[in-house]
Design a protein around this motif. Sequence first.
Motif, PDB file in Angstrom:
ATOM      1  N   SER A   6      -2.270 -14.530 -17.215  1.00  0.00           N
ATOM      2  CA  SER A   6      -0.820 -14.328 -17.163  1.00  0.00           C
ATOM      3  C   SER A   6      -0.166 -14.954 -18.387  1.00  0.00           C
ATOM      4  N   HIS A  31       2.596  -9.544 -12.022  1.00  0.00           N
ATOM      5  CA  HIS A  31       2.417 -10.668 -11.109  1.00  0.00           C
ATOM      6  C   HIS A  31       3.467 -10.495 -10.005  1.00  0.00           C
ATOM      7  N   SER A  84      -3.710 -19.329 -17.212  1.00  0.00           N
ATOM      8  CA  SER A  84      -2.368 -19.265 -17.782  1.00  0.00           C
ATOM      9  C   SER A  84      -2.113 -20.524 -18.586  1.00  0.00           C
ATOM     10  N   THR A  96       4.807 -12.694 -15.915  1.00  0.00           N
ATOM     11  CA  THR A  96       5.208 -13.834 -15.081  1.00  0.00           C
ATOM     12  C   THR A  96       6.665 -13.614 -14.652  1.00  0.00           C
TER      13      THR A  96
END
Length: 300
Positions: free
Chosen positions: A272, A153, A252, A130
């Motif tokens: 994530s 990401h 997430s 992230t």
Amino acid sequence: MNGELYRVVRTALAEDLGLVGDLTSQVTVPADAHGTAYVVAREPGVLAGTAAGEATFAEVDPSVVVDWQLRDGEAFEAGAVIGSFTGSARSILTGERTALNLLGHLTGIATRTAGFVGLVAGTNAVIADTRKTTPGLRALEKAAVLAGGGVNHRFGLHDAILVKDNHIGLGGGLVPVLNRLADHASHLVRVEVEVDTLDQLATLLKYDDQRRSDGRPPVVHAVLLDNMGPDELAQGVAMVRAHAAPIVVEASGGVREETVRGLADAGVDVISIGALTHSVRCLDLGLDLRDLGPVTTPAS
């Protein structure tokens, strides 16, 4: 990456050396002493950050020879010799802490990432990082995630649109935000929208279904299902798979080693995990000195 790497290394060395350099080594170690220092693992892990070690000694003393026994992404056991630094003893001691700080931190990231990747093996899910990175270290930390077998990401706010709950709240609601995305988002920019409930997901999918029925392109390329358990995730995945346009499903929110497999088994594409970078533990790597060369001794 090279520019970012050297910026980080120079900043770290400046913190350590100040205006006068390594006082301790200058006073205690003869100028002509040479030797080899070996990077030794005190615990098992997955290596990352070798470029940072090389860059450190390129800045401190380019004559120091850096030799790696392992490459980024390779696993090792406790006691393994990862690499060595050979040259001026003063230079090795001066660069030691900066090199080990970066190596240990980045190897810690790669190691934890590899652990998560192993836990979802056999599913279709990939492990992603992230933007919850250490300020100034993002490029290095994201490279370490790759070394651990994860994926990156978006790098920053500039390279993709990710609509979070606060954007929806401050933007007047989901549908008004989708309308603005439809009006302004470029066809070259990926759009992901976070939803907290299956009702929000249904609204989003219905919105793009209506656009497709009108002959217009969909707005959303990916959805982030936030803080949902495996059962709710599985329902969300089923809703997305029934949608006419392909959409990436990301999960997430508070993902831990104990929970990640259940999320992957729900059928998501991406998981994530901010903890890959924001709370990782530095892996214990040490520097063992051997083969000390000539040492000048005072005349009697």
